[in-house]
Design a protein around this motif. Structure first.
Motif, PDB file in Angstrom:
ATOM      1  N   ASP A  27      48.394  12.836  33.149  1.00 38.56           N
ATOM      2  CA  ASP A  27      47.999  12.927  34.686  1.00 38.56           C
ATOM      3  C   ASP A  27      47.759  11.470  35.190  1.00 38.56           C
ATOM      4  O   ASP A  27      48.114  10.496  34.621  1.00 38.56           O
ATOM      5  N   ALA A  28      47.274  11.388  36.516  1.00 37.62           N
ATOM      6  CA  ALA A  28      47.038  10.018  37.280  1.00 37.62           C
ATOM      7  C   ALA A  28      46.172   9.165  36.408  1.00 37.62           C
ATOM      8  O   ALA A  28      46.419   7.907  36.559  1.00 37.62           O
ATOM      9  N   ALA A  29      45.073   9.692  35.736  1.00 38.55           N
ATOM     10  CA  ALA A  29      44.014   8.704  34.944  1.00 38.55           C
ATOM     11  C   ALA A  29      44.876   8.517  33.561  1.00 38.55           C
ATOM     12  O   ALA A  29      44.116   7.641  33.036  1.00 38.55           O
ATOM     13  N   GLY A  30      45.903   8.988  33.171  1.00 38.25           N
ATOM     14  CA  GLY A  30      46.412   8.430  31.959  1.00 38.25           C
ATOM     15  C   GLY A  30      46.125   9.539  30.826  1.00 38.25           C
ATOM     16  O   GLY A  30      46.497   9.322  29.733  1.00 38.25           O
ATOM     17  N   GLY A  31      45.316  10.580  31.184  1.00 33.00           N
ATOM     18  CA  GLY A  31      45.060  11.355  30.213  1.00 33.00           C
ATOM     19  C   GLY A  31      45.903  12.686  30.250  1.00 33.00           C
ATOM     20  O   GLY A  31      47.323  12.501  30.708  1.00 33.00           O
ATOM     21  N   LEU A  32      45.721  13.783  29.733  1.00 31.78           N
ATOM     22  CA  LEU A  32      46.613  14.911  29.494  1.00 31.78           C
ATOM     23  C   LEU A  32      46.586  15.769  30.749  1.00 31.78           C
ATOM     24  O   LEU A  32      45.491  16.127  31.369  1.00 31.78           O
ATOM     25  N   ASP A  33      47.646  16.117  31.452  1.00 30.51           N
ATOM     26  CA  ASP A  33      47.684  16.934  32.384  1.00 30.51           C
ATOM     27  C   ASP A  33      47.713  18.490  32.151  1.00 30.51           C
ATOM     28  O   ASP A  33      48.563  19.206  31.681  1.00 30.51           O
ATOM     29  N   THR A  34      46.477  18.939  32.046  1.00 29.38           N
ATOM     30  CA  THR A  34      46.145  20.172  31.508  1.00 29.38           C
ATOM     31  C   THR A  34      46.725  21.389  32.256  1.00 29.38           C
ATOM     32  O   THR A  34      47.307  22.247  31.518  1.00 29.38           O
ATOM     33  N   ALA A  35      46.948  21.143  33.676  1.00 25.19           N
ATOM     34  CA  ALA A  35      47.609  22.076  34.488  1.00 25.19           C
ATOM     35  C   ALA A  35      49.012  22.403  33.827  1.00 25.19           C
ATOM     36  O   ALA A  35      49.579  23.506  33.883  1.00 25.19           O
ATOM     37  N   ALA A  36      49.757  21.235  33.616  1.00 24.02           N
ATOM     38  CA  ALA A  36      51.125  21.338  33.246  1.00 24.02           C
ATOM     39  C   ALA A  36      51.497  22.225  32.017  1.00 24.02           C
ATOM     40  O   ALA A  36      52.273  22.559  31.727  1.00 24.02           O
ATOM     41  N   VAL A  37      50.553  21.663  31.030  1.00 23.11           N
ATOM     42  CA  VAL A  37      50.673  22.358  29.675  1.00 23.11           C
ATOM     43  C   VAL A  37      50.190  23.659  29.793  1.00 23.11           C
ATOM     44  O   VAL A  37      51.014  24.645  29.195  1.00 23.11           O
ATOM     45  N   THR A  38      49.267  24.172  30.742  1.00 27.36           N
ATOM     46  CA  THR A  38      48.625  25.724  30.717  1.00 27.36           C
ATOM     47  C   THR A  38      50.240  26.486  31.369  1.00 27.36           C
ATOM     48  O   THR A  38      50.241  27.409  31.091  1.00 27.36           O
ATOM     49  N   GLU A  39      50.603  25.822  32.361  1.00 26.81           N
ATOM     50  CA  GLU A  39      51.641  26.366  33.053  1.00 26.81           C
ATOM     51  C   GLU A  39      52.958  26.504  31.950  1.00 26.81           C
ATOM     52  O   GLU A  39      53.677  27.597  31.866  1.00 26.81           O
ATOM     53  N   ALA A  40      53.118  25.580  31.026  1.00 25.29           N
ATOM     54  CA  ALA A  40      54.329  25.724  29.875  1.00 25.29           C
ATOM     55  C   ALA A  40      53.905  26.916  29.136  1.00 25.29           C
ATOM     56  O   ALA A  40      54.720  27.638  28.705  1.00 25.29           O
ATOM     57  N   ILE A  41      52.582  26.949  28.938  1.00 21.93           N
ATOM     58  CA  ILE A  41      52.264  28.188  27.822  1.00 21.93           C
ATOM     59  C   ILE A  41      52.510  29.305  28.553  1.00 21.93           C
ATOM     60  O   ILE A  41      52.875  30.336  27.753  1.00 21.93           O
ATOM     61  N   GLU A  42      52.064  29.484  29.795  1.00 21.86           N
ATOM     62  CA  GLU A  42      52.039  30.689  30.363  1.00 21.86           C
ATOM     63  C   GLU A  42      53.522  31.114  30.708  1.00 21.86           C
ATOM     64  O   GLU A  42      53.967  32.318  30.537  1.00 21.86           O
ATOM     65  N   GLU A  43      54.422  30.113  30.838  1.00 28.40           N
ATOM     66  CA  GLU A  43      55.930  30.539  31.089  1.00 28.40           C
ATOM     67  C   GLU A  43      56.692  30.825  29.931  1.00 28.40           C
ATOM     68  O   GLU A  43      57.265  31.654  29.590  1.00 28.40           O
ATOM     69  N   ALA A  44      55.984  30.321  28.607  1.00 28.22           N
ATOM     70  CA  ALA A  44      56.447  30.606  27.340  1.00 28.22           C
ATOM     71  C   ALA A  44      56.126  32.076  26.768  1.00 28.22           C
ATOM     72  O   ALA A  44      56.875  32.734  26.451  1.00 28.22           O
TER      73      ALA A  44
END
Length: 144
Positions: A27-44
């Motif tokens: 993410d912008a702060a250098g941490g994990l972009d949880t929204a992107a991971v959640t989207e990938a989980i739902e797509e999978a």
């Protein structure tokens, strides 16, 4: 319906010694972009449901502990592949392809799950429409 959670993904692929997810989708702060991971989980999970739903009624009513663990693992590995996009390693790509092949065999009926409730009626191939009674049959044409 997702078969794994964001916490599952973080525990498996974003360990302190190897922050794979944070490196893949920061993410912008250098941490994990949880929204992107959640989207990938739902797509999978959606991809999995397409195959599983072709043979079984969703949501799955009851599955064994081993089947639930397998579904969780497959959901995580497909989501991982989706996050890697075109940079997927050979191992990540192979696991993705193996899971897709298995799910395709499941949808086709080549593989059957004995620990899951009976296949849905649509998978059996029952007719979904009716027709009016015939105008001509054996009794109406008896004199001809």
């Amino acid at each position: 319906m997702a078969y794994c959670t964001l916490t599952d993904m973080q525990g498996e692929y974003d360990r302190p010694e190897d922050p794979e997810l944070t490196q893949l989708v920061p993410d912008a702060a250098g941490g994990l972009d949880t929204a992107a991971v959640t989207e990938a989980i739902e797509e999978a999970a959606g991809l999995m449901d397409e195959y599983i739903g072709a043979r079984y009624t969703l949501p799955l009513a009851s599955v064994s502990v081993k089947r639930a663990a397998w579904l969780r693992r497959v959901n995580m590995e497909i989501a991982r592949f989706l996050l890697w996009r075109d940079r997927a390693s050979e191992e990540v790509r192979k696991r993705y392809e193996d899971h897709r092949r298995y799910l395709r065999d499941l949808a086709n009926g080549t593989v059957q799950w004995l620990d899951v409730a009976a296949p849905s009626a649509s998978a059996v191939g029952s007719p979904l429409s009716t027709a009016p009674d015939p105008l001509f049959d054996r009794t109406t044409l008896a004199d001809y």
